[in-house]
Design a protein around this motif. Structure first.
Motif, PDB file in Angstrom:
ATOM      1  N   ARG A   1      -1.163   2.490   4.585  1.00 12.59           N
ATOM      2  CA  ARG A   1      -0.474   3.779   4.654  1.00 12.59           C
ATOM      3  C   ARG A   1       0.815   3.710   3.838  1.00 12.59           C
ATOM      4  NH1 ARG A   1       0.742   4.721  10.527  1.00 12.59           N
ATOM      5  NH2 ARG A   1       1.115   2.485  10.396  1.00 12.59           N
ATOM      6  N   GLU A   2       1.409   4.856   3.590  1.00 12.41           N
ATOM      7  CA  GLU A   2       2.665   4.911   2.854  1.00 12.41           C
ATOM      8  C   GLU A   2       3.788   4.332   3.712  1.00 12.41           C
ATOM      9  OE1 GLU A   2       3.078   5.678  -0.435  1.00 12.41           O
ATOM     10  OE2 GLU A   2       0.895   5.632  -0.348  1.00 12.41           O
ATOM     11  N   PRO A   3       4.870   3.847   3.083  1.00 11.47           N
ATOM     12  CA  PRO A   3       5.944   3.176   3.820  1.00 11.47           C
ATOM     13  C   PRO A   3       6.507   3.981   4.989  1.00 11.47           C
ATOM     14  CG  PRO A   3       6.213   2.761   1.499  1.00 11.47           C
ATOM     15  CD  PRO A   3       5.086   3.774   1.628  1.00 11.47           C
ATOM     16  N   ASP A   4       6.681   5.284   4.837  1.00 13.52           N
ATOM     17  CA  ASP A   4       7.232   6.075   5.933  1.00 13.52           C
ATOM     18  C   ASP A   4       6.286   6.114   7.129  1.00 13.52           C
ATOM     19  OD1 ASP A   4       5.529   7.696   4.306  1.00 13.52           O
ATOM     20  OD2 ASP A   4       6.425   9.519   5.135  1.00 13.52           O
ATOM     21  N   GLU A   5       4.992   6.131   6.879  1.00  8.97           N
ATOM     22  CA  GLU A   5       4.018   6.094   7.965  1.00  8.97           C
ATOM     23  C   GLU A   5       4.060   4.751   8.682  1.00  8.97           C
ATOM     24  OE1 GLU A   5       0.052   8.275   6.826  1.00  8.97           O
ATOM     25  OE2 GLU A   5       0.814   7.211   5.049  1.00  8.97           O
ATOM     26  N   TYR A   6       4.131   3.685   7.902  1.00  6.04           N
ATOM     27  CA  TYR A   6       4.181   2.324   8.447  1.00  6.04           C
ATOM     28  C   TYR A   6       5.410   2.150   9.331  1.00  6.04           C
ATOM     29  CZ  TYR A   6       4.541  -2.788   8.484  1.00  6.04           C
ATOM     30  OH  TYR A   6       4.659  -4.111   8.869  1.00  6.04           O
TER      31      TYR A   6
ATOM     32  N   HIS B   1       3.297   1.004  13.576  1.00  4.04           N
ATOM     33  CA  HIS B   1       2.189   0.205  13.056  1.00  4.04           C
ATOM     34  C   HIS B   1       1.778  -0.854  14.078  1.00  4.04           C
ATOM     35  CE1 HIS B   1       5.930  -1.780  11.729  1.00  4.04           C
ATOM     36  NE2 HIS B   1       5.280  -2.889  12.014  1.00  4.04           N
TER      37      HIS B   1
ATOM     38  N   SER C   1       2.728  -4.335   5.351  1.00  5.62           N
ATOM     39  CA  SER C   1       2.662  -3.074   4.630  1.00  5.62           C
ATOM     40  C   SER C   1       2.223  -3.328   3.194  1.00  5.62           C
ATOM     41  CB  SER C   1       4.039  -2.392   4.642  1.00  5.62           C
ATOM     42  OG  SER C   1       4.001  -1.200   3.892  1.00  5.62           O
TER      43      SER C   1
ATOM     44  N   PRO D   1       0.935  -0.378   0.669  1.00  2.24           N
ATOM     45  CA  PRO D   1       0.453   0.985   0.418  1.00  2.24           C
ATOM     46  C   PRO D   1      -0.696   1.033  -0.584  1.00  2.24           C
ATOM     47  CG  PRO D   1       2.847   0.916   0.346  1.00  2.24           C
ATOM     48  CD  PRO D   1       2.370  -0.506   0.429  1.00  2.24           C
TER      49      PRO D   1
ATOM     50  N   SER E   1      -1.288   3.118  -2.736  1.00  4.66           N
ATOM     51  CA  SER E   1      -0.798   3.497  -4.061  1.00  4.66           C
ATOM     52  C   SER E   1      -0.283   2.312  -4.865  1.00  4.66           C
ATOM     53  CB  SER E   1       0.300   4.552  -3.934  1.00  4.66           C
ATOM     54  OG  SER E   1       1.385   4.051  -3.167  1.00  4.66           O
TER      55      SER E   1
ATOM     56  N   CYS F   1      -5.422   1.793   8.196  1.00  5.15           N
ATOM     57  CA  CYS F   1      -4.640   2.954   7.773  1.00  5.15           C
ATOM     58  C   CYS F   1      -4.472   3.835   9.011  1.00  5.15           C
ATOM     59  CB  CYS F   1      -5.322   3.683   6.615  1.00  5.15           C
ATOM     60  SG  CYS F   1      -6.908   4.448   7.031  1.00  5.15           S
TER      61      CYS F   1
ATOM     62  N   ARG G   1      -8.514   5.778   4.204  1.00  5.93           N
ATOM     63  CA  ARG G   1      -7.842   5.026   3.135  1.00  5.93           C
ATOM     64  C   ARG G   1      -8.192   3.550   3.194  1.00  5.93           C
ATOM     65  NH1 ARG G   1      -1.783   7.227   3.900  1.00  5.93           N
ATOM     66  NH2 ARG G   1      -2.640   7.632   5.945  1.00  5.93           N
TER      67      ARG G   1
END
Length: 112
Positions: free
Chosen positions: A23-28, A32, A38, A40, A42, A61, A66
């Motif tokens: 997942r993206e850093p803000d989600e992590y 988590h 982490s 991502p 991307s 994810c 993802r």
């Protein structure tokens, strides 16, 4: 493509499995699974050198979409990767703990 259910993932995690959260850093940071790294989706290519070559890598994810893509991509690089079905949301729904904050660094990252 290999996919594992939450029970198999929990057993692997308890045994010290290597896990990346794509997942993206803000989600992590928001929440988590304890002990996961982490990485991502991307920027997945940037962490390849930090992944273990001698054991499976679990990929998680939010829900499993993802992580399926990431595990498939990792497999093309020769990584023994398995996607976690249900993802972090499924993990939380079963009453298992989440932690917040940047508690685990990206694979291969040595600084804090």
């Amino acid at each position: 493509m290999r996919e594992v259910d939450l029970e198999a993932f929990a057993a692997g995690l308890a045994a010290g499995a290597f896990v990346i959260d794509v997942r993206e850093p803000d989600e992590y940071v928001a929440g988590h699974v304890p002990g996961v790294h982490s990485a991502p989706l991307s920027a997945l290519g940037a962490v390849l050198d930090g992944l273990p070559a001698d054991r499976p890598v679990y990929v998680i994810c939010a829900s499993g979409n993802r992580s399926l893509r990431a595990a498939e991509q990792l497999a093309t690089y020769g990584v023994d990767a398995a996607s976690v079905a249900g993802g972090t949301a499924g993990w939380a729904r079963t009453g298992r703990p989440l932690v917040s904050g940047p508690s685990a660094s990206a694979p291969g990252h040595t600084g804090a």
